[in-house]
Motif scaffolding. Sequence first.
Motif, PDB file in Angstrom:
ATOM      1  N   GLN A 293      -6.192 -10.406   0.138  1.00  0.00           N
ATOM      2  CA  GLN A 293      -4.806 -10.107  -0.124  1.00  0.00           C
ATOM      3  C   GLN A 293      -4.701  -9.603  -1.558  1.00  0.00           C
ATOM      4  OE1 GLN A 293      -2.434 -10.943   2.353  1.00  0.00           O
ATOM      5  NE2 GLN A 293      -3.968 -11.745   3.726  1.00  0.00           N
ATOM      6  N   LEU A 294      -4.907  -8.321  -1.738  1.00  0.00           N
ATOM      7  CA  LEU A 294      -4.940  -7.767  -3.084  1.00  0.00           C
ATOM      8  C   LEU A 294      -3.557  -7.799  -3.710  1.00  0.00           C
ATOM      9  CD1 LEU A 294      -7.588  -6.526  -1.788  1.00  0.00           C
ATOM     10  CD2 LEU A 294      -7.300  -4.679  -3.411  1.00  0.00           C
TER      11      LEU A 294
ATOM     12  N   LEU B  67      -5.046   5.234   1.011  1.00  0.00           N
ATOM     13  CA  LEU B  67      -6.453   5.016   0.670  1.00  0.00           C
ATOM     14  C   LEU B  67      -7.087   4.062   1.672  1.00  0.00           C
ATOM     15  CD1 LEU B  67      -6.169   4.782  -3.206  1.00  0.00           C
ATOM     16  CD2 LEU B  67      -7.635   6.378  -1.967  1.00  0.00           C
ATOM     17  N   LYS B  68      -8.247   4.448   2.204  1.00  0.00           N
ATOM     18  CA  LYS B  68      -8.873   3.646   3.258  1.00  0.00           C
ATOM     19  C   LYS B  68      -9.433   2.322   2.746  1.00  0.00           C
ATOM     20  CE  LYS B  68     -13.557   5.647   3.027  1.00  0.00           C
ATOM     21  NZ  LYS B  68     -14.604   6.349   3.784  1.00  0.00           N
ATOM     22  N   TRP B  69      -9.642   2.201   1.393  1.00  0.00           N
ATOM     23  CA  TRP B  69     -10.227   0.976   0.839  1.00  0.00           C
ATOM     24  C   TRP B  69      -9.340  -0.245   1.069  1.00  0.00           C
ATOM     25  CZ3 TRP B  69     -10.107   4.558  -3.806  1.00  0.00           C
ATOM     26  CH2 TRP B  69     -11.159   5.461  -3.745  1.00  0.00           C
ATOM     27  N   PHE B  70      -8.040  -0.027   1.315  1.00  0.00           N
ATOM     28  CA  PHE B  70      -7.108  -1.151   1.441  1.00  0.00           C
ATOM     29  C   PHE B  70      -6.707  -1.371   2.901  1.00  0.00           C
ATOM     30  CE2 PHE B  70      -7.293  -1.093  -2.914  1.00  0.00           C
ATOM     31  CZ  PHE B  70      -6.838   0.092  -3.475  1.00  0.00           C
TER      32      PHE B  70
ATOM     33  N   SER C 266      -5.139  -4.008  -6.742  1.00  0.00           N
ATOM     34  CA  SER C 266      -5.122  -2.763  -5.987  1.00  0.00           C
ATOM     35  C   SER C 266      -5.093  -1.552  -6.905  1.00  0.00           C
ATOM     36  CB  SER C 266      -3.891  -2.748  -5.061  1.00  0.00           C
ATOM     37  OG  SER C 266      -3.747  -1.502  -4.433  1.00  0.00           O
ATOM     38  N   ARG C 267      -4.252  -1.603  -7.931  1.00  0.00           N
ATOM     39  CA  ARG C 267      -4.128  -0.469  -8.852  1.00  0.00           C
ATOM     40  C   ARG C 267      -5.416  -0.272  -9.669  1.00  0.00           C
ATOM     41  NH1 ARG C 267      -2.869   4.473  -9.879  1.00  0.00           N
ATOM     42  NH2 ARG C 267      -2.060   4.891 -11.965  1.00  0.00           N
TER      43      ARG C 267
ATOM     44  N   LEU D  46       0.846  -1.184   0.000  1.00  0.00           N
ATOM     45  CA  LEU D  46       0.000   0.000   0.000  1.00  0.00           C
ATOM     46  C   LEU D  46       0.884   1.238   0.000  1.00  0.00           C
ATOM     47  CD1 LEU D  46      -2.760   1.342   0.142  1.00  0.00           C
ATOM     48  CD2 LEU D  46      -2.713   1.071   2.625  1.00  0.00           C
ATOM     49  N   ASN D  47       0.755   2.036  -1.053  1.00  0.00           N
ATOM     50  CA  ASN D  47       1.574   3.239  -1.184  1.00  0.00           C
ATOM     51  C   ASN D  47       1.135   4.309  -0.191  1.00  0.00           C
ATOM     52  OD1 ASN D  47       3.019   2.133  -3.323  1.00  0.00           O
ATOM     53  ND2 ASN D  47       1.608   2.932  -4.853  1.00  0.00           N
TER      54      ASN D  47
END
Length: 260
Positions: free
Chosen positions: A133-134, A94-97, A139-140, A49-50
């Motif tokens: 586990q994306l 980003l909160k989605w991850f 994720s992108r 996660l960036n």
Amino acid sequence: MKKRISAILLGIFLIGLLLTAGQASPQTAVLAAAEKACPAKVMVTANNLNVRANSNTQSSIIDVLKNNQVVNVLGQKGNWYIIKTDNGEIGSILKWFTRPVEQQPAPQQPAPQQPAPQQPEPQQPVPQEPSNQLSYEQSRMLELVNAERTKAGLKPLTWDADLARVANIKAKDMVDNNYFSHTSPTYGSPFEMMRKFGIQYRTAGENLAGYPSVEGAHNGLMNSEGHRKNILNPSFTHIGIGVQKSPRYGYVFVQMFVGR
């Protein structure tokens, strides 16, 4: 030049399909949940996660968080959590991850008057859904899809791990059986497949893309009217993305959308 254009057109094979299903069964309830307060701690659910310098996908990356890493949340700005990294820098994710980390109460001490030690109840680990586990590609692509919806004034789609598992199975079936179609020789139409795997929905849709990169696939889908309508459909609330390596295209991408 014409040969090059023909090669590109052959390399991008996109099919969009949208179907509105019937009413949900009487046992299915649709709830509107109020937005929750910002959590104090979150755990990363993606592989990587960036951490961005600012709360947008165009800002520079200052750190990368790993799966299951827990970080303190300082605040929230839209769909971004403001965090402090291990090296002391303030950044945004980003909160989605992520998922909130609940504070566990301190364990009770056993009663001292018991002569025989009580066997403590074994702690059951929280089961990890494999599709939570994306991968980087998942994720992108989710980030790009929700950026388009936010830009259009729509609510971002919620990641659905069960739907992503079905999309991954569909993508693998396409690669293994060397076909590119909404109708699977194994599972039937995407809507039949969703029902077979117990996915509940009011409306549903599917996008397919064969392309060597996430960005290329996303641009191809957005440049196609039918696929763009699926991505920007206000009736859809959840998404699952399947990605499999393909010797023919580089990658096969399956986007499954549902509205609940």
